[in-house]
Design an enzyme around this catalytic site. Sequence first.
Site, PDB file in Angstrom:
ATOM      1  CB  CYS A 100       2.685   9.922 -73.346  1.00  0.00           C
ATOM      2  SG  CYS A 100       4.530   9.671 -73.218  1.00  0.00           S
TER       3      CYS A 100
HETATM    4  C1  BEZ Z   1       5.110   7.403 -69.836  1.00  0.00           C
HETATM    5  O1  BEZ Z   1       4.667   8.055 -70.832  1.00  0.00           O
HETATM    6  O2  BEZ Z   1       4.498   6.945 -68.996  1.00  0.00           O
HETATM    7  C2  BEZ Z   1       6.569   6.735 -70.136  1.00  0.00           C
HETATM    8  C3  BEZ Z   1       6.953   6.533 -71.624  1.00  0.00           C
HETATM    9  C4  BEZ Z   1       8.201   5.798 -71.808  1.00  0.00           C
HETATM   10  C5  BEZ Z   1       8.978   5.379 -70.603  1.00  0.00           C
HETATM   11  C6  BEZ Z   1       8.502   5.766 -69.596  1.00  0.00           C
HETATM   12  C7  BEZ Z   1       7.341   6.197 -69.181  1.00  0.00           C
END
Ligand code: BEZ
Length: 211
Positions: free
Chosen positions: A45
């Site tokens: 994210c």
């Molecule tokens: C991420 O943004 O890295 C992420 C968010 C939730 C689950 C897995 C990865």
Amino acid sequence: MSLKLGDIAPDFKAESTAGTISFHEWLGKSWGILFSHPADYTPVCTTELGTVAKLKKEFDSRNVKVIALSVDPLDSHLGWVKDINETQHTEVNFPIIADPVFLVAKLYDMIHPNASDKFTVRSVFVIDPDKKIRLTITYPASTGRNFDELLRVIDSLQLTAKYSVATPANWKRGEDVVIAPSVKTEDIPSKFPKGHTIIKPYLRTTPQPDL
Ligand code: BEZ
């Protein structure tokens, strides 16, 4: 029930990093992209929001307003934005909606219980100036989105809204487009004076008409 292409994007009022937003009023006459991400302070994210911030000029030149959402609260968003700015070498220049009670997430069906009942998946909604949903995409949490692809789709949506054309596989701005099947062959020269090629009666191409 999930939202379908052509549905009016549901309106809502929500807190965001840019203050309280009434969604339709905030969109005004612009195109919009509403996208959800699973959680703040997560690696994928962080890269996604940094990437979107760096594409601001591209969104602005297409009259597109971008807004992100997660179910984390506002103070979490505000702290995380500092990390995004630092690690992605940019300034987050679009609002992030705080949706801790899942108001928008439920309205837009961004919670997919088989993935998680606590976090939104990576949903994308492209909304046109009439507030109609023109594109939906859903990615899992483990896969970051390709925002160049979103720009490409917006180029196609904006072009095909103006001309009786469609865009072929992997089309990019500047490349030839497909003439819509609704255009009679005898009408092609007047509608597409830049020229055309008939590959098959149902597969006719022309240079991008607005360049
Ligand atoms: C991420 O943004 O890295 C992420 C968010 C939730 C689950 C897995 C990865």
